[in-house]
Design a protein around this motif. Structure first.
Motif, PDB file in Angstrom:
ATOM      1  N   ILE A  44       0.835  -1.198   0.000  1.00 13.72           N
ATOM      2  CA  ILE A  44       0.000   0.000   0.000  1.00 13.72           C
ATOM      3  C   ILE A  44       0.870   1.248   0.000  1.00 13.72           C
ATOM      4  O   ILE A  44       1.777   1.394   0.810  1.00 13.72           O
ATOM      5  N   HIS A  45       0.577   2.153  -0.893  1.00 11.52           N
ATOM      6  CA  HIS A  45       1.288   3.427  -0.957  1.00 11.52           C
ATOM      7  C   HIS A  45       0.486   4.473  -0.199  1.00 11.52           C
ATOM      8  O   HIS A  45      -0.672   4.738  -0.528  1.00 11.52           O
ATOM      9  N   GLY A  46       1.069   5.043   0.837  1.00  8.99           N
ATOM     10  CA  GLY A  46       0.394   6.050   1.640  1.00  8.99           C
ATOM     11  C   GLY A  46       0.899   7.455   1.336  1.00  8.99           C
ATOM     12  O   GLY A  46       2.078   7.658   1.057  1.00  8.99           O
ATOM     13  N   VAL A  47       0.004   8.432   1.366  1.00  5.72           N
ATOM     14  CA  VAL A  47       0.334   9.839   1.140  1.00  5.72           C
ATOM     15  C   VAL A  47      -0.088  10.624   2.374  1.00  5.72           C
ATOM     16  O   VAL A  47      -1.230  10.501   2.842  1.00  5.72           O
ATOM     17  N   ASP A  48       0.821  11.421   2.903  1.00  8.76           N
ATOM     18  CA  ASP A  48       0.540  12.204   4.110  1.00  8.76           C
ATOM     19  C   ASP A  48      -0.256  13.458   3.743  1.00  8.76           C
ATOM     20  O   ASP A  48       0.276  14.565   3.681  1.00  8.76           O
ATOM     21  N   ILE A  49      -1.542  13.268   3.492  1.00  9.48           N
ATOM     22  CA  ILE A  49      -2.408  14.375   3.097  1.00  9.48           C
ATOM     23  C   ILE A  49      -2.477  15.426   4.198  1.00  9.48           C
ATOM     24  O   ILE A  49      -2.320  16.631   3.941  1.00  9.48           O
ATOM     25  N   SER A  50      -2.689  15.003   5.429  1.00  2.40           N
ATOM     26  CA  SER A  50      -2.825  15.947   6.543  1.00  2.40           C
ATOM     27  C   SER A  50      -1.555  16.773   6.718  1.00  2.40           C
ATOM     28  O   SER A  50      -1.611  17.986   6.955  1.00  2.40           O
ATOM     29  N   ALA A 153      -5.762  17.521  -5.016  1.00  2.00           N
ATOM     30  CA  ALA A 153      -7.098  17.028  -5.345  1.00  2.00           C
ATOM     31  C   ALA A 153      -7.999  17.064  -4.115  1.00  2.00           C
ATOM     32  O   ALA A 153      -9.165  17.467  -4.189  1.00  2.00           O
ATOM     33  N   VAL A 154      -7.466  16.654  -2.972  1.00  3.06           N
ATOM     34  CA  VAL A 154      -8.232  16.691  -1.727  1.00  3.06           C
ATOM     35  C   VAL A 154      -8.583  18.133  -1.365  1.00  3.06           C
ATOM     36  O   VAL A 154      -9.724  18.448  -0.997  1.00  3.06           O
ATOM     37  N   LYS A 155      -7.619  19.043  -1.472  1.00  3.50           N
ATOM     38  CA  LYS A 155      -7.851  20.437  -1.116  1.00  3.50           C
ATOM     39  C   LYS A 155      -8.920  21.059  -2.015  1.00  3.50           C
ATOM     40  O   LYS A 155      -9.777  21.823  -1.560  1.00  3.50           O
ATOM     41  N   THR A 156      -8.881  20.715  -3.304  1.00  4.89           N
ATOM     42  CA  THR A 156      -9.878  21.232  -4.237  1.00  4.89           C
ATOM     43  C   THR A 156     -11.258  20.683  -3.917  1.00  4.89           C
ATOM     44  O   THR A 156     -12.261  21.406  -3.956  1.00  4.89           O
ATOM     45  N   ALA A 157     -11.333  19.389  -3.594  1.00  4.25           N
ATOM     46  CA  ALA A 157     -12.619  18.789  -3.225  1.00  4.25           C
ATOM     47  C   ALA A 157     -13.166  19.424  -1.961  1.00  4.25           C
ATOM     48  O   ALA A 157     -14.377  19.663  -1.843  1.00  4.25           O
ATOM     49  N   GLU A 158     -12.302  19.705  -1.002  1.00  6.10           N
ATOM     50  CA  GLU A 158     -12.759  20.330   0.241  1.00  6.10           C
ATOM     51  C   GLU A 158     -13.268  21.743  -0.007  1.00  6.10           C
ATOM     52  O   GLU A 158     -14.255  22.169   0.599  1.00  6.10           O
ATOM     53  N   GLN A 159     -12.610  22.461  -0.893  1.00  7.33           N
ATOM     54  CA  GLN A 159     -13.071  23.821  -1.192  1.00  7.33           C
ATOM     55  C   GLN A 159     -14.401  23.793  -1.926  1.00  7.33           C
ATOM     56  O   GLN A 159     -15.274  24.628  -1.690  1.00  7.33           O
ATOM     57  N   LEU A 160     -14.573  22.819  -2.816  1.00  4.75           N
ATOM     58  CA  LEU A 160     -15.819  22.705  -3.567  1.00  4.75           C
ATOM     59  C   LEU A 160     -16.988  22.323  -2.676  1.00  4.75           C
ATOM     60  O   LEU A 160     -18.083  22.873  -2.790  1.00  4.75           O
ATOM     61  N   ASP A 274      -4.567   7.831   1.905  1.00  4.00           N
ATOM     62  CA  ASP A 274      -3.957   8.724   2.882  1.00  4.00           C
ATOM     63  C   ASP A 274      -3.192   7.874   3.887  1.00  4.00           C
ATOM     64  O   ASP A 274      -3.474   6.684   4.072  1.00  4.00           O
ATOM     65  N   SER A 275      -2.216   8.466   4.554  1.00  3.63           N
ATOM     66  CA  SER A 275      -1.338   7.701   5.436  1.00  3.63           C
ATOM     67  C   SER A 275      -2.084   7.059   6.596  1.00  3.63           C
ATOM     68  O   SER A 275      -1.685   5.997   7.090  1.00  3.63           O
ATOM     69  N   ASP A 276      -3.180   7.652   7.039  1.00  2.00           N
ATOM     70  CA  ASP A 276      -3.942   7.067   8.148  1.00  2.00           C
ATOM     71  C   ASP A 276      -4.641   5.772   7.749  1.00  2.00           C
ATOM     72  O   ASP A 276      -4.974   4.954   8.610  1.00  2.00           O
ATOM     73  N   LEU A 277      -4.852   5.588   6.462  1.00  2.00           N
ATOM     74  CA  LEU A 277      -5.580   4.412   5.980  1.00  2.00           C
ATOM     75  C   LEU A 277      -4.652   3.375   5.359  1.00  2.00           C
ATOM     76  O   LEU A 277      -5.089   2.296   4.967  1.00  2.00           O
ATOM     77  N   ALA A 278      -3.360   3.675   5.311  1.00  2.00           N
ATOM     78  CA  ALA A 278      -2.409   2.863   4.549  1.00  2.00           C
ATOM     79  C   ALA A 278      -1.878   1.661   5.309  1.00  2.00           C
ATOM     80  O   ALA A 278      -0.671   1.452   5.439  1.00  2.00           O
ATOM     81  N   SER A 279      -2.774   0.840   5.819  1.00  2.00           N
ATOM     82  CA  SER A 279      -2.384  -0.411   6.462  1.00  2.00           C
ATOM     83  C   SER A 279      -3.560  -1.363   6.407  1.00  2.00           C
ATOM     84  O   SER A 279      -4.721  -0.943   6.291  1.00  2.00           O
TER      85      SER A 279
END
Length: 385
Positions: A44-50, A153-160, A274-279
Motif C-alpha cells: 500500500i502506498h500512503g500519502v501524508d495528506i494531513s 485534489a483533496v484540497k480542491t474537493a474540500e473547497q468545492l 492517505d497515510s492514516d488508511l495505509a495499512s
C-alpha cells in the motif's frame, strides 16, 4: 461536453474509471487475518495528506460520519498501459472522482460523482516535488491532481464541498481489472446499445456478464452515451459500482484464504491512500465500520451541473442544487429530493442543464450558441478515453 483534444496530448487522454473499490477492498481485507500481513502492508502506498495540507481545512467530521474522496487514476505507467492503450508515461489525472459520505450510524452512504471537466476554483497547492502551484479561478476539477497530486485534489474537493475529506483512496487500471477478475466478473445491465471502437466494447441492450477487461471498457465508454460527456458514462459507472458490491457480498471470500491472498496482493499493489488508511489494520477497521452498507444502502448521484457559458465543452455546478446537495451532506442529511429527481434513469438521457451562470470562481464571458448545444449526440454509440 465534447472533448477538446487539440491541446491535450494522447498520453493524457484516459480513463474515467468509476470506482468505489474502497468498499470492495476493505470487505476483502476483513478476511486476510495474518496471511502475508507484512507484504500487503508494504504494497500500500500512503500519502501524508494531513501533513501537506496543515490546519487550513474544513473541520474534522464529528459524531461518526466521515467522507472519503475516491479517485480513479488514468496513469498509463507499467501494466496500466497494456490495459488502457495509448502512450505510456508518468502523467496522470484523476479522471474519475467520487465523494463518499458515510452517515453517523454507518448504515448508509451517499456517493456523489463529480464530472472531471467541471469548472471549479482550484486553490493554491504544493506539488509532491515541492513546487508551488498557483490558484486558478476557473479550472477543470481533474486538473488539481495533475498539477498538484493527491493533496491538491483533496484540497480542491474540500473547497468545492465545504466538507473535510477524512480519507483518500486512489485505484488505477490494474487494480480495477484485478478486482473484477478476482471476484469472477460482474453482471451489468445497459438500457442502450454500446458499440465502442475505442474501448472495444460491443454490447446489445440487456444484461451481460463482464470480466476485468470488459468491465474496464464498460466504465470507460463515453462519446456515444448521452450527450457524449462524462455524464452518460457516470450512469454506466453507477451500474458497475452496485454490481461490484453485490458480487463481492455474495462470494464469501473470507472462507477462501488462497483467493483472499491473490486478491489482496493485486489490489494493495495498485492502491494509494492517505497515510492514516495505509495499512491492512486500518482497511479492516473501515470494513467493519461500513459492513452494514450494501448496494441498497447506497444513494448514488451526479453533481448537478449546467453548461458553462464560457465554454460549451465544460460544465459548472448548478445553482442552487449543487449547494443544497453539499449542505445536506455536511449536516448528515439525505440527498435532497430535487437532486434525486434530476438523475437520469437511462444513460442516453444524461445531459447537463442549459447554460447557467458560472460561480464567482469560474469566469463567464461568452454565451453558448444553441447550435453547439443541439449538436451533442443523444444515444449510445461509443467512445472512450
Amino acid at each position: 461536453m465534447a472533448e477538446n483534444t487539440e491541446h491535450r496530448p494522447p498520453r493524457r487522454r484516459g480513463l474515467r474509471i468509476a470506482l468505489f473499490t474502497l468498499a470492495g477492498l476493505v470487505l476483502v481485507g476483513a478476511g486476510l487475518g495474518g496471511i502475508a500481513y507484512w507484504k500487503l502492508n508494504g504494497n500500500i502506498h500512503g500519502v501524508d495528506i494531513s501533513g501537506q495540507l496543515g490546519t487550513a481545512r474544513p473541520p474534522a467530521s464529528t459524531g461518526g460520519a466521515f467522507n472519503v474522496l475516491v479517485l480513479g487514476s488514468d496513469s498509463r505507467s507499467g501494466a496500466n498501459g497494456s490495459l488502457a492503450g495509448g502512450e505510456t508515461g508518468d502523467t496522470a489525472r484523476s479522471d474519475t472522482a467520487m465523494v463518499v459520505h458515510v452517515n453517523q450510524a454507518h448504515t448508509a452512504a451517499s456517493v456523489v460523482s463529480i464530472p472531471r471537466d467541471t469548472l471549479v476554483s482550484r486553490p493554491a497547492c504544493t506539488a509532491p516535488d515541492g513546487k508551488q502551484v498557483a490558484a486558478a479561478r476557473s479550472a477543470m476539477f481533474n486538473s488539481a491532481y495533475e498539477v498538484g497530486g493527491p493533496a491538491c485534489a483533496v484540497k480542491t474537493a474540500e473547497q468545492l464541498t465545504g466538507m473535510r475529506m477524512d480519507h483518500f483512496v486512489e485505484v488505477d487500471f490494474t487494480g480495477f481489472a484485478a478486482l473484477i477478475d478476482a471476484i469472477g466478473g460482474v453482471d451489468v445491465t445497459t438500457t442502450v446499445a454500446i458499440d465502442d471502437k475505442d474501448s472495444g466494447l460491443h454490447l446489445d441492450p440487456g444484461t451481460h456478464h463482464l470480466g476485468g477487461a470488459q468491465a474496464l471498457a464498460f466504465v470507460r465508454t463515453r462519446h456515444g452515451v448521452g450527450d457524449g460527456s462524462d455524464l452518460g458514462r457516470i450512469e454506466l459507472q453507477k451500474e458497475m459500482v452496485k454490481a461490484m458490491l453485490g458480487q463481492i457480498g455474495s462470494l464469501g471470500l473470507t472462507s477462501n484464504p488462497v483467493a483472499m491472498w491473490k486478491l489482496g496482493d493485486r489490489l494493495t499493489s495498485s492502491l494509494t491512500t492517505d497515510s492514516d488508511l495505509a495499512s491492512v489494520n486500518s482497511l479492516v477497521g473501515m470494513a467493519q465500520t461500513i459492513k452494514k452498507i450494501g448496494p441498497d444502502q447506497l444513494t448514488m448521484v451526479t453533481l448537478p451541473v449546467a453548461y458553462a457559458v464560457s465554454d460549451p465543452n465544460r460544465v459548472v455546478p448548478k445553482t442552487p442544487d449543487a449547494q443544497q446537495l453539499w449542505t445536506a451532506l455536511r449536516t448528515d442529511q439525505a440527498v435532497p429530493p430535487q437532486v434525486l429527481q434530476q438523475q437520469p434513469a437511462n444513460p442516453a438521457m444524461a445531459s447537463p442543464s442549459a447554460p447557467g451562470s458560472a460561480p464567482a470562481s469560474a469566469s463567464a464571458s461568452v454565451s453558448v450558441p444553441a447550435t453547439a448545444r443541439a449538436s451533442r449526440p443523444a444515444v449510445a454509440g461509443g467512445g472512450a478515453e
